[in-house]
Design a protein around this motif. Sequence first.
Motif, PDB file in Angstrom:
ATOM      1  N   ARG A 174      42.335  31.866  45.877  1.00  0.00           N
ATOM      2  CA  ARG A 174      41.175  32.038  45.331  1.00  0.00           C
ATOM      3  C   ARG A 174      40.939  33.593  44.711  1.00  0.00           C
ATOM      4  N   VAL A 175      41.518  34.410  45.295  1.00  0.00           N
ATOM      5  CA  VAL A 175      41.362  35.980  44.886  1.00  0.00           C
ATOM      6  C   VAL A 175      42.565  36.550  44.846  1.00  0.00           C
ATOM      7  N   LEU A 176      42.722  37.245  43.548  1.00  0.00           N
ATOM      8  CA  LEU A 176      44.028  37.744  43.273  1.00  0.00           C
ATOM      9  C   LEU A 176      43.886  39.240  42.717  1.00  0.00           C
ATOM     10  N   SER A 177      44.194  40.420  43.304  1.00  0.00           N
ATOM     11  CA  SER A 177      44.078  41.618  42.999  1.00  0.00           C
ATOM     12  C   SER A 177      45.171  42.225  42.600  1.00  0.00           C
ATOM     13  N   LEU A 178      45.159  42.663  41.059  1.00  0.00           N
ATOM     14  CA  LEU A 178      46.285  43.288  40.325  1.00  0.00           C
ATOM     15  C   LEU A 178      46.079  44.732  39.981  1.00  0.00           C
ATOM     16  N   GLU A 179      45.152  45.368  40.861  1.00  0.00           N
ATOM     17  CA  GLU A 179      44.680  46.715  40.352  1.00  0.00           C
ATOM     18  C   GLU A 179      45.970  47.757  40.243  1.00  0.00           C
ATOM     19  N   ASN A 180      45.689  48.598  39.323  1.00  0.00           N
ATOM     20  CA  ASN A 180      46.796  49.786  38.983  1.00  0.00           C
ATOM     21  C   ASN A 180      48.011  49.235  38.967  1.00  0.00           C
ATOM     22  N   ASN A 181      48.196  48.313  38.053  1.00  0.00           N
ATOM     23  CA  ASN A 181      49.573  47.815  37.651  1.00  0.00           C
ATOM     24  C   ASN A 181      49.999  48.284  36.225  1.00  0.00           C
ATOM     25  N   SER A 182      50.624  47.665  35.504  1.00  0.00           N
ATOM     26  CA  SER A 182      50.967  48.157  34.113  1.00  0.00           C
ATOM     27  C   SER A 182      50.742  46.963  33.031  1.00  0.00           C
ATOM     28  N   ILE A 183      49.720  46.056  33.430  1.00  0.00           N
ATOM     29  CA  ILE A 183      49.618  44.846  32.506  1.00  0.00           C
ATOM     30  C   ILE A 183      48.802  45.411  31.190  1.00  0.00           C
ATOM     31  N   ALA A 184      49.305  45.263  30.151  1.00  0.00           N
ATOM     32  CA  ALA A 184      48.647  45.908  28.766  1.00  0.00           C
ATOM     33  C   ALA A 184      48.272  44.550  27.818  1.00  0.00           C
ATOM     34  N   SER A 185      48.870  43.551  27.923  1.00  0.00           N
ATOM     35  CA  SER A 185      48.185  42.629  27.187  1.00  0.00           C
ATOM     36  C   SER A 185      47.424  41.392  27.722  1.00  0.00           C
ATOM     37  N   TRP A 186      46.347  40.943  27.182  1.00  0.00           N
ATOM     38  CA  TRP A 186      45.649  39.709  27.866  1.00  0.00           C
ATOM     39  C   TRP A 186      46.668  38.614  27.758  1.00  0.00           C
ATOM     40  N   SER A 187      47.565  38.403  27.049  1.00  0.00           N
ATOM     41  CA  SER A 187      48.412  37.197  27.047  1.00  0.00           C
ATOM     42  C   SER A 187      49.037  37.190  28.476  1.00  0.00           C
ATOM     43  N   GLU A 188      49.199  38.133  29.139  1.00  0.00           N
ATOM     44  CA  GLU A 188      49.987  37.929  30.415  1.00  0.00           C
ATOM     45  C   GLU A 188      49.076  37.614  31.318  1.00  0.00           C
ATOM     46  N   VAL A 189      47.557  38.121  31.206  1.00  0.00           N
ATOM     47  CA  VAL A 189      46.396  37.836  32.232  1.00  0.00           C
ATOM     48  C   VAL A 189      46.512  36.173  31.985  1.00  0.00           C
ATOM     49  N   ALA A 190      46.618  35.632  30.895  1.00  0.00           N
ATOM     50  CA  ALA A 190      46.391  34.295  30.659  1.00  0.00           C
ATOM     51  C   ALA A 190      47.358  33.421  31.545  1.00  0.00           C
ATOM     52  N   HIS A 191      48.532  34.017  31.933  1.00  0.00           N
ATOM     53  CA  HIS A 191      49.551  33.280  32.867  1.00  0.00           C
ATOM     54  C   HIS A 191      48.778  32.787  34.136  1.00  0.00           C
TER      55      HIS A 191
ATOM     56  N   ARG B 239      38.177  34.895  41.876  1.00  0.00           N
ATOM     57  CA  ARG B 239      38.163  36.339  41.461  1.00  0.00           C
ATOM     58  C   ARG B 239      39.354  36.908  41.067  1.00  0.00           C
ATOM     59  N   LEU B 240      39.367  37.854  39.923  1.00  0.00           N
ATOM     60  CA  LEU B 240      40.567  38.440  39.576  1.00  0.00           C
ATOM     61  C   LEU B 240      40.206  39.633  39.443  1.00  0.00           C
ATOM     62  N   VAL B 241      41.152  40.642  39.782  1.00  0.00           N
ATOM     63  CA  VAL B 241      40.675  42.242  39.702  1.00  0.00           C
ATOM     64  C   VAL B 241      41.862  42.896  39.047  1.00  0.00           C
ATOM     65  N   LEU B 242      41.463  43.387  37.969  1.00  0.00           N
ATOM     66  CA  LEU B 242      42.392  44.052  36.974  1.00  0.00           C
ATOM     67  C   LEU B 242      41.961  45.560  36.720  1.00  0.00           C
ATOM     68  N   ASN B 243      41.262  45.976  37.515  1.00  0.00           N
ATOM     69  CA  ASN B 243      41.058  47.536  37.442  1.00  0.00           C
ATOM     70  C   ASN B 243      42.308  48.265  37.405  1.00  0.00           C
ATOM     71  N   GLY B 244      42.257  49.358  36.459  1.00  0.00           N
ATOM     72  CA  GLY B 244      43.613  50.499  36.473  1.00  0.00           C
ATOM     73  C   GLY B 244      44.782  50.161  35.822  1.00  0.00           C
ATOM     74  N   ASN B 245      44.656  48.970  35.015  1.00  0.00           N
ATOM     75  CA  ASN B 245      45.778  48.563  34.064  1.00  0.00           C
ATOM     76  C   ASN B 245      45.553  49.153  32.878  1.00  0.00           C
ATOM     77  N   GLN B 246      46.384  48.490  31.778  1.00  0.00           N
ATOM     78  CA  GLN B 246      46.520  49.129  30.577  1.00  0.00           C
ATOM     79  C   GLN B 246      46.019  48.325  29.454  1.00  0.00           C
ATOM     80  N   LEU B 247      45.166  47.584  29.776  1.00  0.00           N
ATOM     81  CA  LEU B 247      44.572  46.430  28.981  1.00  0.00           C
ATOM     82  C   LEU B 247      43.529  47.126  27.743  1.00  0.00           C
ATOM     83  N   GLU B 248      43.980  46.606  26.611  1.00  0.00           N
ATOM     84  CA  GLU B 248      43.116  47.438  25.396  1.00  0.00           C
ATOM     85  C   GLU B 248      41.856  46.377  25.105  1.00  0.00           C
TER      86      GLU B 248
END
Length: 273
Positions: free
Chosen positions: A228-245, A254-263
């Motif tokens: 239900r909850v996935l926190s991926l804060e402060n990683n190096s994910i740069a592409s939204w296509s990766e989030v789509a996985h 709930r998906l937490v992506l703060n601190g990544n490199q998403l444009e």
Amino acid sequence: GKNDGAYKGTRYFECSRGLIEEVGAENKASFVRAAKLLLNVGFTEALRWRYSNDVSAKESGSKEDMYIQSVSGQRVNIELVGKDKVMSKQSQLGNLRAVYLPDSCINSAGEEGEIAGVAGGICELDLSGNHLPDWDTVQRFNVELPALTTLDLSRMPSLRWPTEAPSTTPFAALQVLILNETKLDWTRMLALHSVLPALQELHFCENDIVSLAPGADRSNEECFPHLRVLSLENNSIASWSEVAHVAMLPCLERLVLNGNQLEEVRGPEGAAE
């Protein structure tokens, strides 16, 4: 340090060749008083040190040692209401439900049956920053703590994680797993799915994750059907296509992506936001 292991003509140790090559100098070690060393201990030893009555008294000090500082900088002695009652309850280790032992130099689960015999009712366990050596040691906590629902294994550089799905007993009750700063990649995280059948919340922060692709032989939704909850804060994910996985996780709320490199961030319709 500034020493090569010898003192007054007596050699006590030698610097490893790897250390010398790494720092580029011979004299890069230090002598430390034995009283200053933090030695590795077993889990139950650390547990007793942290939670038993006599040790709590040593850690907390006497009533006179407990104080707050006033605006004028003066010490104002305080007494915690109910402190003795709380400590007495905690000292009965079999009654403990939540145990927090971060950075306690734990490197062993002890003898078989030892954890269950001392504190087998633990439901929440924080072991972050300790020195567990391998997955077999982690498995001991699973077997001896059947009510375990929350486990923190963050910051364990010495732990040898499985590279394939472990053939061990599943963590049947585990719902919350925290694996921050483990240096695991996503595919190795997915390799653990077979022993995490009830997982609902995963914290996988600061692992330098670039890709969330599951690999050819598995899918994210098959691995974590109840997440239900996935926190991926402060990683190096740069592409939204990766989030789509991970978008197809069937129960994800709930998906937490703060601190990544998403444009860009895309909404449900795929539009950039």
